[in-house]
Design a protein around this motif. Structure first.
Motif, PDB file in Angstrom:
ATOM      1  N   GLU A 129      25.693  17.007 -44.139  1.00 39.44           N
ATOM      2  CA  GLU A 129      26.100  15.681 -43.665  1.00 39.44           C
ATOM      3  C   GLU A 129      25.566  15.428 -42.256  1.00 39.44           C
ATOM      4  N   THR A 130      25.631  16.465 -41.402  1.00 38.47           N
ATOM      5  CA  THR A 130      25.114  16.337 -40.040  1.00 38.47           C
ATOM      6  C   THR A 130      23.627  16.021 -40.046  1.00 38.47           C
ATOM      7  N   LYS A 131      22.900  16.710 -40.936  1.00 36.78           N
ATOM      8  CA  LYS A 131      21.460  16.470 -41.026  1.00 36.78           C
ATOM      9  C   LYS A 131      21.170  15.059 -41.513  1.00 36.78           C
ATOM     10  N   VAL A 132      21.952  14.600 -42.510  1.00 41.76           N
ATOM     11  CA  VAL A 132      21.781  13.242 -43.029  1.00 41.76           C
ATOM     12  C   VAL A 132      21.986  12.225 -41.913  1.00 41.76           C
ATOM     13  N   LYS A 133      23.067  12.397 -41.148  1.00 42.95           N
ATOM     14  CA  LYS A 133      23.372  11.455 -40.069  1.00 42.95           C
ATOM     15  C   LYS A 133      22.311  11.506 -38.974  1.00 42.95           C
ATOM     16  N   GLN A 134      21.774  12.711 -38.722  1.00 43.84           N
ATOM     17  CA  GLN A 134      20.717  12.829 -37.708  1.00 43.84           C
ATOM     18  C   GLN A 134      19.474  12.054 -38.145  1.00 43.84           C
ATOM     19  N   ILE A 135      19.095  12.210 -39.415  1.00 44.97           N
ATOM     20  CA  ILE A 135      17.907  11.508 -39.925  1.00 44.97           C
ATOM     21  C   ILE A 135      18.119   9.999 -39.889  1.00 44.97           C
ATOM     22  N   LEU A 136      19.281   9.544 -40.349  1.00 44.92           N
ATOM     23  CA  LEU A 136      19.562   8.111 -40.352  1.00 44.92           C
ATOM     24  C   LEU A 136      19.572   7.557 -38.931  1.00 44.92           C
ATOM     25  N   LYS A 138      18.074   8.820 -36.193  1.00 39.85           N
ATOM     26  CA  LYS A 138      16.743   8.855 -35.585  1.00 39.85           C
ATOM     27  C   LYS A 138      15.846   7.753 -36.141  1.00 39.85           C
ATOM     28  N   LEU A 139      16.073   7.374 -37.397  1.00 35.59           N
ATOM     29  CA  LEU A 139      15.274   6.302 -38.000  1.00 35.59           C
ATOM     30  C   LEU A 139      15.878   4.924 -37.728  1.00 35.59           C
ATOM     31  N   GLY A 140      16.973   4.891 -36.968  1.00 33.10           N
ATOM     32  CA  GLY A 140      17.574   3.612 -36.579  1.00 33.10           C
ATOM     33  C   GLY A 140      18.191   2.855 -37.739  1.00 33.10           C
ATOM     34  N   LYS A 157      10.810   0.478 -45.312  1.00 30.58           N
ATOM     35  CA  LYS A 157      10.012   1.692 -45.097  1.00 30.58           C
ATOM     36  C   LYS A 157      10.874   2.786 -44.467  1.00 30.58           C
ATOM     37  N   ARG A 158      11.775   2.409 -43.546  1.00 28.72           N
ATOM     38  CA  ARG A 158      12.656   3.386 -42.903  1.00 28.72           C
ATOM     39  C   ARG A 158      13.642   3.980 -43.913  1.00 28.72           C
ATOM     40  N   VAL A 159      14.206   3.121 -44.753  1.00 34.78           N
ATOM     41  CA  VAL A 159      15.155   3.598 -45.763  1.00 34.78           C
ATOM     42  C   VAL A 159      14.453   4.553 -46.729  1.00 34.78           C
ATOM     43  N   ALA A 160      13.249   4.194 -47.153  1.00 35.45           N
ATOM     44  CA  ALA A 160      12.485   5.060 -48.066  1.00 35.45           C
ATOM     45  C   ALA A 160      12.164   6.398 -47.415  1.00 35.45           C
ATOM     46  N   LEU A 183       7.771   3.793 -31.336  1.00 33.46           N
ATOM     47  CA  LEU A 183       7.169   4.998 -30.766  1.00 33.46           C
ATOM     48  C   LEU A 183       8.140   6.170 -30.697  1.00 33.46           C
ATOM     49  N   ASP A 184       9.394   5.917 -30.319  1.00 29.64           N
ATOM     50  CA  ASP A 184      10.378   7.004 -30.252  1.00 29.64           C
ATOM     51  C   ASP A 184      10.582   7.641 -31.621  1.00 29.64           C
ATOM     52  N   THR A 185      10.640   6.807 -32.652  1.00 36.17           N
ATOM     53  CA  THR A 185      10.852   7.318 -34.012  1.00 36.17           C
ATOM     54  C   THR A 185       9.629   8.094 -34.497  1.00 36.17           C
ATOM     55  N   ILE A 186       8.441   7.603 -34.172  1.00 38.58           N
ATOM     56  CA  ILE A 186       7.214   8.317 -34.544  1.00 38.58           C
ATOM     57  C   ILE A 186       7.201   9.708 -33.909  1.00 38.58           C
ATOM     58  N   GLU A 187       7.577   9.779 -32.637  1.00 41.99           N
ATOM     59  CA  GLU A 187       7.578  11.073 -31.951  1.00 41.99           C
ATOM     60  C   GLU A 187       8.631  12.018 -32.533  1.00 41.99           C
ATOM     61  N   TRP A 188       9.796  11.453 -32.942  1.00 40.25           N
ATOM     62  CA  TRP A 188      10.804  12.300 -33.591  1.00 40.25           C
ATOM     63  C   TRP A 188      10.276  12.824 -34.923  1.00 40.25           C
ATOM     64  N   LEU A 189       9.684  11.948 -35.740  1.00 38.35           N
ATOM     65  CA  LEU A 189       9.156  12.347 -37.049  1.00 38.35           C
ATOM     66  C   LEU A 189       8.046  13.385 -36.879  1.00 38.35           C
TER      67      LEU A 189
END
Length: 627
Positions: A129-136, A138-140, A157-160, A183-189
């Motif tokens: 669950e923590t990982k899911v919330k982190q991904i969501l 970070k992707l805004g 595209k973010r949801v996918a 840009l922040d999201t690209i750097e996280w990914l």
């Protein structure tokens, strides 16, 4: 372990082969970039790999006991589902438990919440669950209850992307994952993919992303696939070397062809006794010399409208939507030769600023004053509204019959289109037959034909291949007017701009003198200083509030035995030798010259060597702590 194997595959478009007889493979743990110009067949290749289209010859096989995740360039969702329902459409016990927990919290039912917590506890799904919330996060993604049918292209595209990352597949295939991301999201990914052990195949034109994430390059060019074991920077170095070799080879071929041509042109009687093999060799040599050489480059230097002393002034403008402040009291006076980049998270107001400057939107307060001689060329994200039934040349002829160049000459629209990589045969094709990248190039051409002296570009790099990006960058570097550009391509920004408008939220726009890398370095230094100051204040507060604590001496650390010391000294050499062995195996597999049995044996040995390296590195770290 071989995750993907493609042997002698091809794609037939009817009138021609897109590519033919291509062979390559992807091993477990490899992060592979598939690159090539628009129209070379990258998306067709991905569609064949995932089974969305048929293979015309040859065979593609994916290891059966692995899970594959795929991110489409244009995600397709069930319009009636919410974002949360779409994300948790994955059917496994963890996703079901986490979804039930999230729904229970929204319901406010204490008994339901208690049952959900117990279920998550039993499955030990809290980390999930923590990982899911982190991904969501970070992707805004915060719009959980919205219907996916009502989302913008970027939000979809973010949801996918969130859904495919949450699935945690063994083999991840991504088609343009950085499009529509800030840009922040690209750097996280970038950090997420480069640090994970996932096996990856991706198509992207983000050169910084390629260099950071990928350790192998597959290039589709001239209907062939070229393999490079290494980063994108290594690929560029080797490609340059190969092009130099190819150029020298072509020169030798042409010299030899000239001599053979003289022989072939002699009267039949004079060469009647010559061997048929030499005649066959002539035609083979002729084919080699007419093969496509290095990719064409666009070189344009166009005449620009005269620019007066007054360019444009932004005077204390503000703009809000639905009580959300996007721009607050911002002012700036443009100077001749300004090259400004606009950066910030999605939804901060970047496109709103451009619409105000181009008079498509009025500010709530303040005004924009434009000089009399300023002619704006505006390239927007939503500008691809062509008549699909028009021919390419007709689209541009609606604007002008001739184009003025910087040296005073005039080019016909047909010649101009040719310079812009639309050859004569393509000029009379219908717009409907163009790829997304070709349509964007055509839209940019429509703007340049008008000879603007102030270019405003909103995400010009989306869907453009790397060769076209290089061409566009060279053109913009020689552009003599003002340039204002919104882009999430960091390489593009670093190369072209020397000044930034940074949208930081709540309407505040920072006027920063420097390119994007300069700004990131400044921001990181600032964050480190702020963190150090907070730690200092917390330490002082703690020291004043509590009495000093006398530290007890810790137990003496165990030293290495003689045998362990010897093992520690030898491990470095052993790991180095194993790494060399691993690199040799990679070279063998990349060469594509072994039989199927040899490739399988090399793949198995590669896996064994990789595991052994990991074991020895862990043991080395263990001994290093004691040493």
């Amino acid at each position: 372990m071989n995750y993907l194997s493609a042997e002698n595959i091809g794609k037939n478009l009817g009138e021609r082969w897109l590519f033919k007889n291509l062979t390559f493979g992807i091993l477990q743990g490899e992060k592979v970039a598939l690159i090539g110009s628009n129209g070379s067949g990258k998306s067709s290749m991905l569609n064949m790999i995932i089974g969305k289209s048929d293979v015309d010859g040859g065979e593609i096989s994916i290891r059966k006991d692995i899970r594959v995740g795929y991110l489409d360039q244009e995600p397709d969702f069930q319009a009636g589902k919410t974002v949360m329902e779409t994300i948790f459409a994955i059917e496994n016990s963890n996703t079901k438990a986490v979804k039930e927990y999230e729904d229970a919290l929204l319901s406010g039912d204490d008994n339901r919440i208690a049952r959900a917590i117990e279920q998550v506890d039993n499955l030990k799904a809290w980390d999930y669950e923590t990982k899911v919330k982190q991904i969501l996060g970070k992707l805004g993604i915060e719009y959980f209850d919205k219907l996916v049918g009502n989302l913008s292209g970027g939000q979809k595209k973010r949801v996918a992307l969130a859904r495919v990352l949450i699935e945690e597949p063994d083999f991840l295939i991504l088609d343009e994952p950085t499009n529509h991301l800030d840009l922040d999201t690209i750097e996280w990914l970038e950090g997420y993919l480069s640090s994970s052990n996932i096996t990856l195949l991706l198509v992207t034109h983000d050169r910084y992303f390629l260099d950071k994430v990928c350790n192998r390059i597959l290039e589709l060019s001239n209907s062939k696939v070229f393999k490079y074991a290494g980063s994108y920077a290594y690929y560029l170095e080797k490609k340059e070397e190969q092009e130099a070799v190819d150029a020298a080879t072509q020169k030798n071929y042409r010299n030899l062809l000239r001599k053979e041509l003289e022989w072939m042109r002699k009267q039949p009687k004079a060469r009647g006794t010559k061997s048929q093999s030499r005649i066959d060799a002539f035609y083979e040599l002729k084919e080699k010399t007419v093969r496509k050489g290095p990719e064409e480059k666009l070189e344009l230097s166009m005449k620009m409208e005269r620019m007066g002393s007054k360019i444009m002034e932004i005077q204390h403008i503000s703009k809000s939507f639905d009580n959300k402040k996007l721009i607050s009291e911002f002012s700036y006076t443009f100077k001749r030769g300004d090259r400004i980049g606009i950066v910030g998270k999605n939804g901060m107001g970047k496109s709103t600023m451009l619409e105000i400057l181009t008079e498509q939107l009025k500010p709530d307060m303040g005004r924009v004053v434009k000089g009399d001689t300023i002619k704006i060329g505006y390239y927007s994200q939503t500008g691809l509204n062509f008549d699909e039934g028009q021919r390419v040349i007709e689209v541009v002829r609606e604007i002008a019959e001739y184009v003025k160049m910087a040296d005073g000459t005039e080019l016909s629209i047909s010649n101009f289109l040719t310079l812009f990589l639309f050859p004569p045969a393509m000029q009379y094709s219908y717009v409907s037959k163009l790829s997304g990248g070709e349509k964007r190039r055509l839209q940019l051409l429509k703007i340049l034909v008008q000879n603007p002296n102030f270019l405003i570009l909103d995400e010009p790099t989306n869907d453009l291949d790397i060769a076209t990006l290089n061409v566009l960058e060279d053109f913009l570097l020689n552009f003599g007017g003002c340039l204002l550009v919104v882009s999430h391509d960091r390489y593009f920004m670093d190369k072209l701009v020397d000044h930034l408008f940074v949208f930081e939220g709540d309407g505040y726009i920072r006027d920063y003198p420097g390119n994007y890398t300069d700004y990131r370095s400044w921001k990181e230094d600032k964050e480190e200083q702020e963190l150090a100051e907070k730690e200092k204040q917390a330490h002082l507060k703690s020291a004043n509030a509590t009495p000093a604590i006398v530290m007890q001496p810790s137990e003496p650390k165990r030293k290495l035995t003689f045998k362990e010391q010897k093992e520690y000294e030898n491990l470095g050499t052993e790991i180095e030798n194993l790494e060399k062995k691993k690199a040799t195996l990679v070279e063998k597999m990349n060469a594509g010259e072994g039989s199927h049995e040899e490739l399988a044996a090399w793949a198995k040995e590669f896996e064994e060597v990789s595991n052994l390296i990991e074991e020895k590195e862990f043991r080395w770290l263990e001994l290093a702590e004691m040493a």
